[in-house]
Design an enzyme around this catalytic site. Sequence first.
Site, PDB file in Angstrom:
ATOM      1  NE  ARG A  26      11.992  47.562  17.594  1.00  0.00           N
ATOM      2  CZ  ARG A  26      10.730  47.283  17.923  1.00  0.00           C
ATOM      3  NH1 ARG A  26      10.457  46.869  19.166  1.00  0.00           N
ATOM      4  NH2 ARG A  26       9.763  47.389  17.032  1.00  0.00           N
ATOM      5  CE  LYS A  86       6.582  45.554  14.486  1.00  0.00           C
ATOM      6  NZ  LYS A  86       5.561  45.487  15.581  1.00  0.00           N
ATOM      7  CE1 TYR A 105       6.976  41.432  21.103  1.00  0.00           C
ATOM      8  CE2 TYR A 105       8.830  42.575  20.100  1.00  0.00           C
ATOM      9  CZ  TYR A 105       8.143  42.172  21.236  1.00  0.00           C
ATOM     10  OH  TYR A 105       8.617  42.495  22.473  1.00  0.00           O
ATOM     11  CG  HIS A 107       1.614  42.325  17.044  1.00  0.00           C
ATOM     12  ND1 HIS A 107       1.137  42.390  18.339  1.00  0.00           N
ATOM     13  CD2 HIS A 107       2.904  42.761  17.091  1.00  0.00           C
ATOM     14  CE1 HIS A 107       2.099  42.847  19.136  1.00  0.00           C
ATOM     15  NE2 HIS A 107       3.183  43.062  18.399  1.00  0.00           N
ATOM     16  CD  GLU A 129       2.743  38.768  19.022  1.00  0.00           C
ATOM     17  OE1 GLU A 129       2.026  38.464  18.062  1.00  0.00           O
ATOM     18  OE2 GLU A 129       4.000  38.845  18.936  1.00  0.00           O
ATOM     19  CB  SER A 231     -13.144  51.142  31.926  1.00  0.00           C
ATOM     20  OG  SER A 231     -13.393  51.508  30.595  1.00  0.00           O
ATOM     21  CB  VAL A 250      -7.019  48.324  25.146  1.00  0.00           C
ATOM     22  CG1 VAL A 250      -7.838  47.053  25.279  1.00  0.00           C
ATOM     23  CG2 VAL A 250      -7.733  49.495  25.802  1.00  0.00           C
ATOM     24  CB  VAL A 278       0.131  52.164  22.812  1.00  0.00           C
ATOM     25  CG1 VAL A 278       1.348  51.253  22.910  1.00  0.00           C
ATOM     26  CG2 VAL A 278       0.529  53.586  23.228  1.00  0.00           C
ATOM     27  CG  ASP A 281       2.204  46.697  17.139  1.00  0.00           C
ATOM     28  OD1 ASP A 281       2.354  47.004  15.951  1.00  0.00           O
ATOM     29  OD2 ASP A 281       3.127  46.748  17.971  1.00  0.00           O
ATOM     30  CG  MET A 312       4.755  53.862  19.048  1.00  0.00           C
ATOM     31  SD  MET A 312       3.614  54.203  20.409  1.00  0.00           S
ATOM     32  CE  MET A 312       4.525  55.458  21.308  1.00  0.00           C
TER      33      MET A 312
END
Length: 384
Positions: A26, A86, A105, A107, A129, A231, A250, A278, A281, A312
Amino acid sequence: MNRNRSPEVSIVRVGVPKEIKNAERRVGLTPASVRELVAHGHHVEVETTAGSGIGASDEDYRAAGATIVGTGCDVFSGADLVVKVKEPQAGERAMLREGQVLFTYLHLAPDPEQTKDLVDSGATCIAYETVTDVRGGLPLLAPMSQVAGRMSIQAGAHCLESAQGGAGVLLGGVPGVPPGKVVVIGGGVVGENAIEMAVGLEADVTVLDRDVTVLDRLSRRFGSRLHTQYSTRTALDDHVIGADLVIGAVLVKGSRAPHLVSAEMVGEMRAGSVVVDVAIDQGGCVATSHPTTHDEPTFVVSDVVHYCVANMPGAVPRTSTYALNNVTLPFVLALADRGAKDALLADSCFLGGLNVCDGKVTEAAVADALGYDFVAPADALAAL
């Protein structure tokens, strides 16, 4: 917020380096986004071949008004505002400087090394994010969550093939043979998109979530094609252990993902079943998960195949980049037109994206996870 450029604002140098994370194709800005920035009077420098993964050539960027530079170092050394996809890798973090603005991003909660480097740099670091909207949603994360949710089923279905170490299960089954069982943990954007793909393949799909309004919404959308389950630890035990494919979807804004699937639960799953985490990250929601790459996407624990690629959407860079730019461009323009301080203080939702500023951690969840003192974003900006 008002994103129109004030006439007194000086020209900003916007830099777009080529992404260097494993198999990340990307790019922070498309040629169309560059053209918008140039039309606002700004100078954009793009590293050569940065757009090759999305089919955008250096000439395409030149035609949009960008200047092409030779290296990432050239980008970082000249830019007031660096726009990436990223999180910056170690070599990139070493090039950040005091007063520079980084928009990408991040994280940070599960990444103490990156956090320390960003704090030490003195840069202003804004994370896609954690930018919110007026409803509390995460608009800059949503498009990549959509991509990752859809890809999770593709990846999981592939991993279930016996040649990949899986149990040899076709998710949709065939007449006379039941479909595979898919369990989605979390009914947010990732989860909903995973469900959409899984029910489209006619798999047997169950979603677990602790928000009954989410379960109600998903039940209304998918009807009898989806089983919904509140849950609890018992529900997780019952459904995860019997699943062919578990999707970890989650998300807790800014925080490390909780480990909802224990190593003991993984140990009781059938041999050849698959976990696609998923949430990796943000540290992953499966205790046995660790980040993988597109080059080596899987590993096996207790005979269960784990797919834990931390970027991903990088596998489908054309779709991902254009989807991302659709939502990030207005914020990039605001940063360039008004400067980071004014743009962030003018919009409380955008202000939520500020994670590190002038050596201070300004995201409460990151500070809590990594043991830093938390400084309110507005206070950190006021001190600049």
